[in-house]
Design a protein around this motif. Sequence first.
Motif, short mmCIF file in Angstrom:
data_model
loop_
_atom_site.label_atom_id
_atom_site.label_comp_id
_atom_site.label_asym_id
_atom_site.label_seq_id
_atom_site.Cartn_x
_atom_site.Cartn_y
_atom_site.Cartn_z
N ASN A 575 0.83 -1.21 0.00
CA ASN A 575 0.00 0.00 0.00
C ASN A 575 0.86 1.25 0.00
O ASN A 575 0.56 2.23 -0.68
N ARG A 576 1.94 1.26 0.75
CA ARG A 576 2.77 2.47 0.83
C ARG A 576 3.45 2.74 -0.50
O ARG A 576 3.52 3.86 -0.96
N TRP A 577 3.99 1.66 -1.14
CA TRP A 577 4.67 1.88 -2.41
C TRP A 577 3.68 2.25 -3.48
O TRP A 577 3.98 3.02 -4.40
N ALA A 578 2.50 1.75 -3.43
CA ALA A 578 1.52 2.03 -4.48
C ALA A 578 0.96 3.43 -4.37
O ALA A 578 0.63 4.05 -5.36
N GLU A 582 5.01 11.63 -6.64
CA GLU A 582 6.30 11.86 -7.28
C GLU A 582 7.31 12.48 -6.33
O GLU A 582 8.49 12.13 -6.35
N ASP A 583 6.86 13.40 -5.50
CA ASP A 583 7.79 14.06 -4.56
C ASP A 583 8.35 13.07 -3.54
O ASP A 583 9.54 13.10 -3.21
N THR A 584 7.52 12.17 -3.09
CA THR A 584 7.98 11.16 -2.12
C THR A 584 8.98 10.22 -2.77
O THR A 584 9.96 9.83 -2.14
N LYS A 585 8.71 9.85 -3.99
CA LYS A 585 9.64 8.98 -4.69
C LYS A 585 11.01 9.63 -4.87
O LYS A 585 12.04 8.99 -4.68
N GLN A 586 11.02 10.94 -5.23
CA GLN A 586 12.29 11.64 -5.40
C GLN A 586 13.04 11.74 -4.07
O GLN A 586 14.26 11.56 -4.03
#
Length: 592
Positions: A575-578, A582-586
Amino acid sequence: MAALKPLLAMSERDRGRRAMAEEIARNLGCSWQHVYRLAEKAKTGGVMALARMGERRDRGQARVLISGRWMDWAARLCAAWPQAGDVPALADKTRQLVRAAWVGGAPGAFQCWLKASAALAKDLIDAGCPEPLAVELLSITCPRKWVEAEGKHFRVAGRALRDGKGVYDHNITPVRRTAANLKPGDLVCGDITPLDIPVLRDDGSVAYARLVSWHDVATNWLWVDVVLLEKGQGIRRDDVAASFARMAEEAPFGMPRRLYLDNGSEYRWDEMLVACKHLADMTGQQFVADESATAPASRQVVRSIPFHPRGKRIEGVFGRLTHWLSWWFGYVGGNRMTKKVATLGKGVDPAPLAEVKRWLNETLADYHVTPQPRAEHMGGMSPQQKLLSFREAGWAPWRIDRLALALAFADRYERKVTRGTVSVNGVTYYADFLMHIHGTVTVAVPRILLGAPVPLAYVLDGPRILGWAAPEHTYHLLDQAGAKEAARRKKVFRVMTGERLAQAGGPLDEAALAGTRALLLGLEATLAEVESAKQEITLSEEGQALLAGYMAAQEKAIADLNRKYELSLTADKLNRWADEDEDTKQARAMGL
């Protein structure tokens, strides 16, 4: 009668009776006929018939029941009104009413007859008697002798209902008592009486002092203290305590061995009884006073009966002292309502208290050297001679230390020691030794001052005196004496602490003693004994099967919980990865 006895013993037909009568007649100097007449009187009336010969036959018997006029009236009443009965019955009713009048308090025969005749007339009218006939009784003169004869036996009963003092003085027979076997101090009476001499207070007002008196019964010695009270004030416990202490210290008969005290409500002797019990404790029961009815007679405090002065010998001494006091020019007598004054219309003549005290002491000295011939136990001697005779016989007075008297006449309080002080009635007392006392103590505040510049309180532990404490002094905030006193108290506390340590041999090493009680009382051996006697208890086959099933169920439940927890963690990661933007991924790529 003696001469007639032989003739009386013979019957009338006996031969020789005539000769016997003639022989008796010759001895008596009369005729034989007169002897026969004497024999007849003696046979019917005995010796009294012979004794009353020559007197009226009705001697000693009233010719009328009450009086002649009353008899005439009673006869006419009974004839006109038969319901009254006969004359004797009417006389009995009159007698009963006269007796009732005497019992009712008639002051004399005339008043008694007035009331009794009025009561009889009223009773007759109420019963239906014609009023004019009944009213005639009221005009009959008082039969004084008859009425007084009834009052001889019934008048005292009327006095008893109305005049207790008169009956006590004139009718009740006193019991004779003697003090012949008493020694000085064996029995001392205490009482308070007013001094009927006006004195001046410091403000110029007129007052009458009180005498706190102690009377030694054996010698009739009188010890007196003069107390001048403020207006509206009565004798206080302090006055009684101070007088008792002075008497015990200075009176020639010494400390009393037994007390005879007044029982009136005016006198506050209960505190003195408490003081006597304290004296008994402090003197090892040498001086004993007890008011309990079960106490031995030698130590019981005797209480006089209220309002019965005959039993109090000190009252008789007061009566004799009155004759001495009356010599003072300003003596006003015992009746303050009709004071004795030198001039009509003029008030009493007061004198300074010091002058009256001086004269009273000198007068008592004259009293003590004056013989008392009317006192049966004095043998005609004066109190001085009586005291000297006992001294020559080996008697000696008792004396008690003044400190013991002060502690006996003291108010005692149970107080808790707080930082070296105790508080009594708003006064804080301090003493150095109190700083090392924990708990409660008895504080005795004496009513007798011992000459100290400030009133002191004594601290007691049971019968033992620990010391005295003085009122706490208050210092100014900047006063160096306060700082010096604080430093002194700290030093005293350290010194006292060192003394206590030395007395105790130092503090106890508790660490070295830990486990000693368990070791000495055999705790380890008891535990080993218990362990050696243990019994193993095993489960049955059915119990073992149940236990195995229970353990298997527990293991399965734990495995299920662990599996569910792993699945929840995997789902949370997915759930967290899904859901990441975009900002969190960067940020994650940058290592944040």
